[in-house]
Design an enzyme around this catalytic site. Structure first.
Site, PDB file in Angstrom:
ATOM      1  N   THR A  22      92.323 -25.494 -51.509  1.00  0.00           N
ATOM      2  CA  THR A  22      92.973 -25.029 -50.293  1.00  0.00           C
ATOM      3  C   THR A  22      92.784 -26.109 -49.246  1.00  0.00           C
ATOM      4  O   THR A  22      91.718 -26.693 -49.123  1.00  0.00           O
ATOM      5  CB  THR A  22      92.467 -23.637 -49.847  1.00  0.00           C
ATOM      6  N   CYS A  28      88.925 -20.513 -40.710  1.00  0.00           N
ATOM      7  CA  CYS A  28      89.030 -19.691 -41.916  1.00  0.00           C
ATOM      8  C   CYS A  28      87.876 -20.061 -42.845  1.00  0.00           C
ATOM      9  O   CYS A  28      87.304 -21.145 -42.731  1.00  0.00           O
ATOM     10  CB  CYS A  28      90.327 -19.958 -42.656  1.00  0.00           C
ATOM     11  N   HIS A  45      91.249 -17.780 -49.265  1.00  0.00           N
ATOM     12  CA  HIS A  45      91.308 -18.442 -47.956  1.00  0.00           C
ATOM     13  C   HIS A  45      91.331 -17.327 -46.899  1.00  0.00           C
ATOM     14  O   HIS A  45      92.386 -16.808 -46.538  1.00  0.00           O
ATOM     15  CB  HIS A  45      92.574 -19.305 -47.901  1.00  0.00           C
TER      16      HIS A  45
END
Lengths: 157, 204
Positions: A22, A28, A45
């Site tokens: 990711t 995040c 995520h």
């Protein structure tokens, strides 16, 4: 090499030799979980700590509580066993250093760790905090988590 | 209400506010720099966030992002994004060319970008305020120089379950033969769009 890209507020599972990645994690949190025996891995995520305030959860992957739950389900479908699972996490930064913005990065990290503790999934690496973005690649073959940044180098944990 | 569900009239009104705002901003910038700066709005678009990130070059693209919050009857957030290749030119117009090092932006460069964000936000909000009769007050901008995915993600989080769409006003700064493009993002909080459209007389 086969690498599955996971977008913001999304999740994916795979089996080695596939990898999961990711890009651009800010506040995040990237939650990587794997089962070393079956080499099944998962990456979520996570954007927000919990879905308590939300009436209808459209996207489970967005929240720590519903996201990790869904990640585990999907991993188990691929043959992972919960009591063998191990986790590594990264992200949870505060991109705008001195702002008055809510400390979402920290809250995300706290919530993720709390949930993993409740699930009795050990957190082997915790690369969270700071004020910079991270791109991560998780390899469920050996559990290695590769972390790349723009100004803070790269490392494998 | 969501940006996704706007009608043509509402989109046109938002674009027009973009045009008026950039006119105001050009005047303010020219006054500040004591040189003629022109501004154009080549495009106003409404896009879902993942698409925004792709347009800017993917989540790992290095950008400068300057963020501020707007309070009042229609609270919102404003984010000004300068792609890496625009930063030097942009600073060239504002404070003279800088040697940008990999480590980040020096203090003067950071202040210059934040100040322009202030001016841009102020200009658009003044345009909105004149048209709606509403008051807005803006916070001091904060700046990040990092991956665009990380920056947009952080801003998007403040909305939680709200719109995954943003209004993007492409902003062109022009001084003689120099042209620099930045992107201004307008992110209304829930209910703010309705309030704005009601005041503007374009309720669907």
């Amino acid at each position: 090499m086969d690498v599955i890209k996971v977008g913001m507020a999304d999740l994916a599972v795979c089996k080695a030799p596939q990898k999961l990645m990711t890009a651009g994690l800010g506040s995040c949190v990237g939650v990587c979980i794997y089962d070393p025996r079956t080499k099944v891995g998962g990456l979520a995520h996570i954007m927000l700590p919990n879905s308590d305030q939300v009436k209808v959860v459209h996207n489970k992957a967005k929240y720590a509580d519903t996201g990790i739950e869904l990640l585990l389900e999907k991993m188990q479908e691929l043959g992972a066993i919960k009591n063998r699972m191990q986790a590594k996490i990264a992200g949870g930064a505060q991109m705008f250093g001195n702002s008055t913005m809510m400390r979402i990065g920290e809250r995300n990290t706290e919530e993720v760790i709390k949930i993993l503790q409740t699930l009795k999934i050990p957190v082997l690496a915790n690369e969270t905090g700071g004020n910079f973005g991270r791109t991560i690649i998780f390899n469920p073959d050996n559990g290695e988590l590769y972390i790349k940044t723009i100004n803070h180098g790269e490392k494998v944990v | 209400m969501d940006f996704q569900n706007l009608n043509t009239l509402q989109r046109d009104v938002l674009k027009e506010i973009g045009n008026i705002g950039s006119g105001n901003a050009a005047t303010a910038l020219s006054t500040m720099l004591n040189r003629k700066i022109n501004m154009g709005v080549p495009n106003v678009s409404i896009l879902p966030f993942p698409q925004v990130i792709e347009i800017l070059g993917g989540p790992e693209t290095l950008v400068a992002g300057s963020y501020l919050q707007v309070e009042g009857e229609a609270p919102m957030s404003i984010l000004f994004v300068l792609p890496e290749e625009s930063i030097n030119l942009f600073l060239g117009i504002l404070i003279g060319e800088r040697e940008l090092e990999g480590k980040g932006l020096d203090e003067l460069s950071a202040s210059a970008i934040k100040e322009v964000t202030n001016i841009l936000a102020g200009s658009y909000l003044t345009a909105l305020s004149v048209l709606t009769n509403m008051d807005f007050s803006q916070s001091v901008p904060s700046l990040a120089y990092d991956m665009v995915g990380a920056i947009l993600g952080n801003v998007l989080q403040l909305y939680g379950e709200i719109s995954d769409y943003a209004l993007i006003i492409d902003t062109m700064f022009i001084e003689e033969d120099k042209k620099v493009q930045g992107h201004l993002f307008l992110l209304p909080e829930p209910g703010s769009l309705e309030t704005l459209f009601e005041q503007l007389g374009v309720v669907s």
